[in-house]
Design a protein around this motif. Structure first.
Motif, mmCIF file in Angstrom:
data_model
loop_
_atom_site.group_PDB
_atom_site.id
_atom_site.type_symbol
_atom_site.label_atom_id
_atom_site.label_comp_id
_atom_site.label_asym_id
_atom_site.label_seq_id
_atom_site.Cartn_x
_atom_site.Cartn_y
_atom_site.Cartn_z
ATOM 1 N N ASN A 1 0.811 -1.230 0.000
ATOM 2 C CA ASN A 1 0.000 0.000 0.000
ATOM 3 C C ASN A 1 0.844 1.279 0.000
ATOM 4 O OD1 ASN A 1 -2.261 -1.708 0.235
ATOM 5 N ND2 ASN A 1 -2.080 -1.672 2.486
ATOM 6 N N GLY A 2 2.079 1.139 -0.432
ATOM 7 C CA GLY A 2 2.982 2.304 -0.417
ATOM 8 C C GLY A 2 3.230 2.831 0.969
ATOM 9 N N ASN A 3 3.064 1.968 1.948
ATOM 10 C CA ASN A 3 2.937 2.451 3.314
ATOM 11 C C ASN A 3 3.643 1.570 4.349
ATOM 12 O OD1 ASN A 3 1.955 4.359 5.004
ATOM 13 N ND2 ASN A 3 0.024 3.294 5.421
ATOM 14 N N ALA A 4 4.754 0.933 3.930
ATOM 15 C CA ALA A 4 5.464 0.061 4.876
ATOM 16 C C ALA A 4 5.931 0.854 6.082
ATOM 17 C CB ALA A 4 6.674 -0.579 4.188
ATOM 18 N N LEU A 5 6.099 0.167 7.206
ATOM 19 C CA LEU A 5 6.665 0.803 8.394
ATOM 20 C C LEU A 5 8.182 0.877 8.210
ATOM 21 C CD1 LEU A 5 6.130 1.908 11.281
ATOM 22 C CD2 LEU A 5 6.640 -0.392 12.109
ATOM 23 N N TYR A 6 8.706 2.095 8.252
ATOM 24 C CA TYR A 6 10.156 2.291 8.136
ATOM 25 C C TYR A 6 10.785 2.205 9.531
ATOM 26 C CZ TYR A 6 14.497 5.026 7.814
ATOM 27 O OH TYR A 6 15.796 5.464 7.921
ATOM 28 N N MET A 7 11.838 1.389 9.630
ATOM 29 C CA MET A 7 12.522 1.225 10.922
ATOM 30 C C MET A 7 14.002 1.565 10.808
ATOM 31 S SD MET A 7 10.862 -2.320 12.376
ATOM 32 C CE MET A 7 11.253 -2.114 14.103
ATOM 33 N N HIS A 8 14.582 1.966 11.916
ATOM 34 C CA HIS A 8 16.016 2.217 11.966
ATOM 35 C C HIS A 8 16.437 2.233 13.439
ATOM 36 C CE1 HIS A 8 19.977 3.886 11.156
ATOM 37 N NE2 HIS A 8 19.761 3.674 9.876
ATOM 38 N N CYS A 9 17.677 1.818 13.686
ATOM 39 C CA CYS A 9 18.167 1.805 15.072
ATOM 40 C C CYS A 9 18.626 3.193 15.510
ATOM 41 C CB CYS A 9 19.293 0.792 15.222
ATOM 42 S SG CYS A 9 20.605 1.019 14.036
ATOM 43 N N LEU A 10 18.762 4.101 14.571
ATOM 44 C CA LEU A 10 19.193 5.489 14.809
ATOM 45 C C LEU A 10 20.607 5.559 15.401
ATOM 46 C CD1 LEU A 10 15.906 7.123 16.187
ATOM 47 C CD2 LEU A 10 16.703 6.981 13.832
ATOM 48 N N PRO A 11 21.372 6.610 15.084
ATOM 49 C CA PRO A 11 21.035 7.660 14.123
ATOM 50 C C PRO A 11 21.179 7.181 12.676
ATOM 51 C CG PRO A 11 23.250 8.025 15.002
ATOM 52 C CD PRO A 11 22.693 6.810 15.697
ATOM 53 N N ALA A 12 20.301 7.679 11.814
ATOM 54 C CA ALA A 12 20.356 7.338 10.393
ATOM 55 C C ALA A 12 21.185 8.377 9.637
ATOM 56 C CB ALA A 12 18.936 7.293 9.832
ATOM 57 N N ASP A 13 21.755 7.951 8.518
ATOM 58 C CA ASP A 13 22.404 8.900 7.610
ATOM 59 C C ASP A 13 21.354 9.383 6.618
ATOM 60 O OD1 ASP A 13 25.063 8.937 8.613
ATOM 61 O OD2 ASP A 13 25.360 6.940 7.786
ATOM 62 N N ILE A 14 20.878 10.613 6.832
ATOM 63 C CA ILE A 14 19.765 11.148 6.053
ATOM 64 C C ILE A 14 20.292 12.013 4.912
ATOM 65 C CG2 ILE A 14 17.597 12.457 6.204
ATOM 66 C CD1 ILE A 14 17.839 12.004 9.321
ATOM 67 N N THR A 15 19.904 11.677 3.706
ATOM 68 C CA THR A 15 20.391 12.404 2.532
ATOM 69 C C THR A 15 20.025 13.890 2.616
ATOM 70 O OG1 THR A 15 20.205 10.434 1.152
ATOM 71 C CG2 THR A 15 20.220 12.567 0.005
ATOM 72 N N GLY A 16 21.049 14.715 2.487
ATOM 73 C CA GLY A 16 20.835 16.160 2.485
ATOM 74 C C GLY A 16 20.687 16.745 3.882
ATOM 75 N N VAL A 17 20.705 15.900 4.895
ATOM 76 C CA VAL A 17 20.592 16.414 6.264
ATOM 77 C C VAL A 17 21.877 16.124 7.035
ATOM 78 C CG1 VAL A 17 19.310 16.293 8.443
ATOM 79 C CG2 VAL A 17 18.092 16.181 6.259
ATOM 80 N N SER A 18 22.133 14.853 7.304
ATOM 81 C CA SER A 18 23.353 14.520 8.021
ATOM 82 C C SER A 18 24.515 14.208 7.065
ATOM 83 C CB SER A 18 23.101 13.358 8.986
ATOM 84 O OG SER A 18 22.397 12.318 8.365
ATOM 85 N N CYS A 19 24.212 14.069 5.786
ATOM 86 C CA CYS A 19 25.264 13.833 4.793
ATOM 87 C C CYS A 19 24.709 14.125 3.400
ATOM 88 C CB CYS A 19 25.753 12.383 4.864
ATOM 89 S SG CYS A 19 24.400 11.200 4.662
ATOM 90 N N LYS A 20 25.594 14.176 2.400
ATOM 91 C CA LYS A 20 25.141 14.504 1.044
ATOM 92 C C LYS A 20 24.247 13.396 0.493
ATOM 93 C CE LYS A 20 27.159 15.654 -2.972
ATOM 94 N NZ LYS A 20 28.305 15.709 -3.901
#
Lengths: 398, 398, 398
Positions: free
Chosen positions: C323-342
């Motif tokens: 449904n285009g709606n999977a639950l996204y999981m991460h143990c954090l911190p994530a490397d976020i494009t354009g935020v914490s890295c390019k």
């Protein structure tokens, strides 16, 4: 020797130790025999309560401050454990040496950190003539702060090792002996060999051998201090040992022969230390900023040590002790030949044989520290211990 | 002034301070007069309980988080003491600056550390325009986390010193004055001289002088800010002081003459600080990575300072105060001439005369911090204080 | 899913988990299904109590020891929070690696720090073949110390991340899923994509992907492990996943195609890790002191990573999930494009959409750790939880 709670409490009630209250614990020889015995008894009682899952927390809140001017994992854990057992939270004072060097600053800092402090534990053993002096100063300053109305309570100072004595170690050692030999009265006449032993590292503190001869001579024991020529301890402490032996009906002798010390010994305590005179020289060089000279001195001392690698607690030597079965003691960690170093203080087989007793020896330290705090902060320890018993609060709701 | 418990509680019940609940303490001028008075009263009440050996623990478990972006022994101990008094355990967040620099990261970290946190104490006073901004951001992020259901409780943020204000210091200072002068109402009309003084070190924070003129102008006092030309504080805070004086019937004046400030003063607060404009320049240079320029700036500032060694709190100057007997204040540690430095902020004889009051001044800080936490976390503080009184649990079973 | 206290307790009473008692938590696959379910249930129950302002302190005193052989803010706070929740005080063991390298020394240190210790939390994930081995050794040594009468209590060892598994993370992840999907039974048949993603940093630990495939295959889920060729995880853990899938009626597959893994997934867990074989090589080089070779290896790995920047959790890829709606999981911190890295693991818009669920995922960790300690230290957890409920002591007197 596993006395029950009532026996312990009755023992405690018979002792005169009221001067411990609102005082500090800096040197064992500042204290009377009954005061030391009260501390042993309170330590055993606290342990009894904890082993029976009964809360020993006498503090609902309050801080225990640790000042370690030298790294220390084991002493840190012992002090933390003791404070935790009584309900105090540890806060470490982690200042550089320079910041607390001046008298003025010591006075101010001692007061600034003590608004909620019930105990200050200090380890300062690196420089001869410094540690004990510093601990005494802190004690005087908080006493003054208390009298001036700055502090609402008088934090008690506990010596966690200084240049002269190591009372939390030696009192734990003594309590271990009391348990091993079935009572303080059974120590009378026992021979204990406090001997130097070779270690590849240099400059180990003098506080253990000094503390041992200063304390064990009080129980009517035959205390032998053995070391190679040139490894003398502080003459003032030898004098303490001599007077104790006289007063308490024991014996204090010295020898430069390890075998002589071990012969028929009931207890042996072989460990390395640095010569007192060399440590004093080092302190002076340090004060004068002569760092090249310090390096020279260290080299000289290591070379001197290397001449005495035969000073080791070997299987052969152990066989010469009472029934070949003396109790081996150490403050840990030991330098074990073939394990932690090529040649060290003790044979691996000897160490292995005594591993469990050695660990038990160490297990008394948190209780000794807790008992020092207890008797110095609580006006009527017997009554408070009875309250803990009656209150019967679970340590762990299980 | 030693009010009893019921007087204190009645005083508290008459005040409107409900907006402190679930809020933060960042700047004293964010708060109403009655809110500040409630904090003073709760501080006195907590102290009353503790001095009478009654437990003040309102938290059975919970964490107090400390974030110190600058070294601090005294503030650390005050915060730890306050948390311990209420039953919270300290956990220090010790991240490098770079790691918590980004907004995204601040938000995430603020939530990740706060699952069990009841209070976050922050000291961030090094860079103009940064500290307060950071503290506000943390407060907003945990508020958001609480509303989103991420956090079960809303940790309150306490400013332990920022670039703008130092409320835990100045509130403790004010409580000291209230006790010294026998009541908040007696501060009316008293002259307080917040003056610059020479120190051989450079770049001391502006938060104390700013905090003092921002707070003391609220009690109808005559507040004089004195400093050499070029040592201006933030203009926004001067504006706060001016408006306070107007609103609360006091006076706020400025002078470049230390003697004028001291003349007939009831209270003097001489201490060093760095010029606001220079600190702002320094922050910009730091942001641009211009470290050579920062060194140049420091050199320039030290040279500038050196022209004003005559700005010192001397015996002579003290004689010109009200009856030659003004109350000397300092946030400590002071630069004492001939003791901690060759030429400093204050004569050794002046400092010595006021040592005990100075230490007492500092003793209010843990209680002020505890009162901030208490009023921000407890819905009905008067009721909870009454519960503590009724419960009558011993702080120390003695 | 918000069960009440009685539901939770009844659930717990129906489970067989008695072997958790006096044991350690090192790997999830050492535990039975009912044991894991007991831990989930105790975690939920502790959270229920705390959210209802009921004290969860089962320890009146006692220490929780943390050993972090790698920096960690979040795990540190989780462990501290868990210990605090139960009444334990944290004491950190902060030794250099060399000091605790030898077996002998580990044994001695493990005992010396454990006199008052109820739990030892260890994070040691840097070197393949080392972390788990070390944790097992500590557990064995304290077991031995307990049996020898050295330790009065048997501290339980909790793996806070090792080279093989990261049970406190993955159990928290699983509890998050249980809450998101409304019950453990609803996880059956759900597809979870544990996939590699590109990060500009190198050498991220394998414990999360390994832990996830080792745990999630137990709930009848369809677990897909996806990574570029050359990024294999430990074959032993893949074997665990395969057997679990078989035993518990799930599925475990592998692919080198991220899109395939995401297709119709209910849950996605995209994060970077280092190839197992390379980490093993690195450990060997480290052991041989070949530091130049290690630098070469790192350079090679970074270059290898850079070929796979297209392995990212993008908006487009998310649209292909269920449904285009999977639950996204991460143990954090994530490397976020354009935020914490390019260029990083995840698009900023995807991350932002899931920020609150991600923070909630993390919020389970303190409770999972507390539940592990609880079930390992308390003989009858259901009874003790009932006692806490009946006792009804306020967490905060408000």
């Amino acid at each position: 020797m596993n006395k029950n709670f009532n026996d312990l409490l009755n023992n405690l009630k018979g002792l005169d130790y009221k001067d411990l209250y609102q005082n500090d614990f800096l040197l064992t020889w500042d204290k009377t025999q009954e005061e030391l015995e009260a501390i042993f008894t309170v330590a055993d009682t606290l342990r009894y309560l904890r082993e029976n899952n009964i809360s020993t927390k006498i503090f609902d809140s309050g801080l225990g401050i640790s000042i370690f001017r030298d790294n220390s994992t084991r002493t840190r854990f012992s002090f933390t454990s003791a404070c935790n057992l009584l309900g105090l939270t540890i806060q470490d004072l982690d200042e550089g040496k320079s910041q607390i060097a001046h008298g003025e600053t010591v006075k101010e800092t001692a007061n600034m950190i003590s608004f909620m402090a019930d105990v200050i534990g200090i380890r300062d053993d690196m420089y001869i003539g410094k540690g004990h002096t510093y601990e005494k100063a802190v004690a005087e300053y908080v006493e003054e702060g208390f009298k001036d109305g700055v502090l609402e309570q008088r934090p008690t100072v506990v010596n966690l090792q200084c240049d002269i004595d190591h009372p939390t170690q030696t009192m734990a050692d003594a309590l271990h002996l009391i348990h091993e030999f079935g009572g303080i009265e059974n120590l009378k006449g026992k021979k204990i060999a406090m001997t130097w032993a070779y270690s590849p590292s240099y400059g180990k503190p003098l506080s253990v051998p000094q503390g041992i001869i200063g304390l064990m001579t009080r129980f009517g024991m035959e205390v032998v201090l053995a070391h190679p020529e040139g490894y003398e301890v502080m003459p003032e402490v030898e004098e303490v040992a001599r007077k104790n032996a006289e007063k308490y009906g024991g014996k204090f002798t010295k020898t430069n022969d390890m075998a002589e010390a071990f012969k028929d010994a009931d207890i042996v305590y072989p460990k390395s230390w640095a010569p007192f005179a060399a440590m004093e020289e080092r302190t002076n060089l340090y004060g004068e900023g002569k760092f090249d000279e310090i390096k020279e001195l260290e080299k000289k001392l290591l070379a001197q040590n290397a001449k005495h690698t035969d000073w080791a607690c070997t299987e052969e030597l152990m066989k010469t002790t009472r029934n070949g079965n003396a109790l081996y003691m150490h403050c840990l960690p030991a330098d074990i030949t073939g394990v932690s170093c090529k040649t060290g203080e003790v044979d691996a087989t000897v160490f292995d044989k005594y591993r469990v007793p050695l660990y038990k020896e160490a297990s008394f330290k948190p209780y000794i520290i807790a008992a020092m705090i207890f008797t110095q902060k609580v006006k009527d320890p017997a009554e408070t211990l009875q309250k803990l018993m009656d209150q019967n609060k679970a340590r762990l709701i299980r």
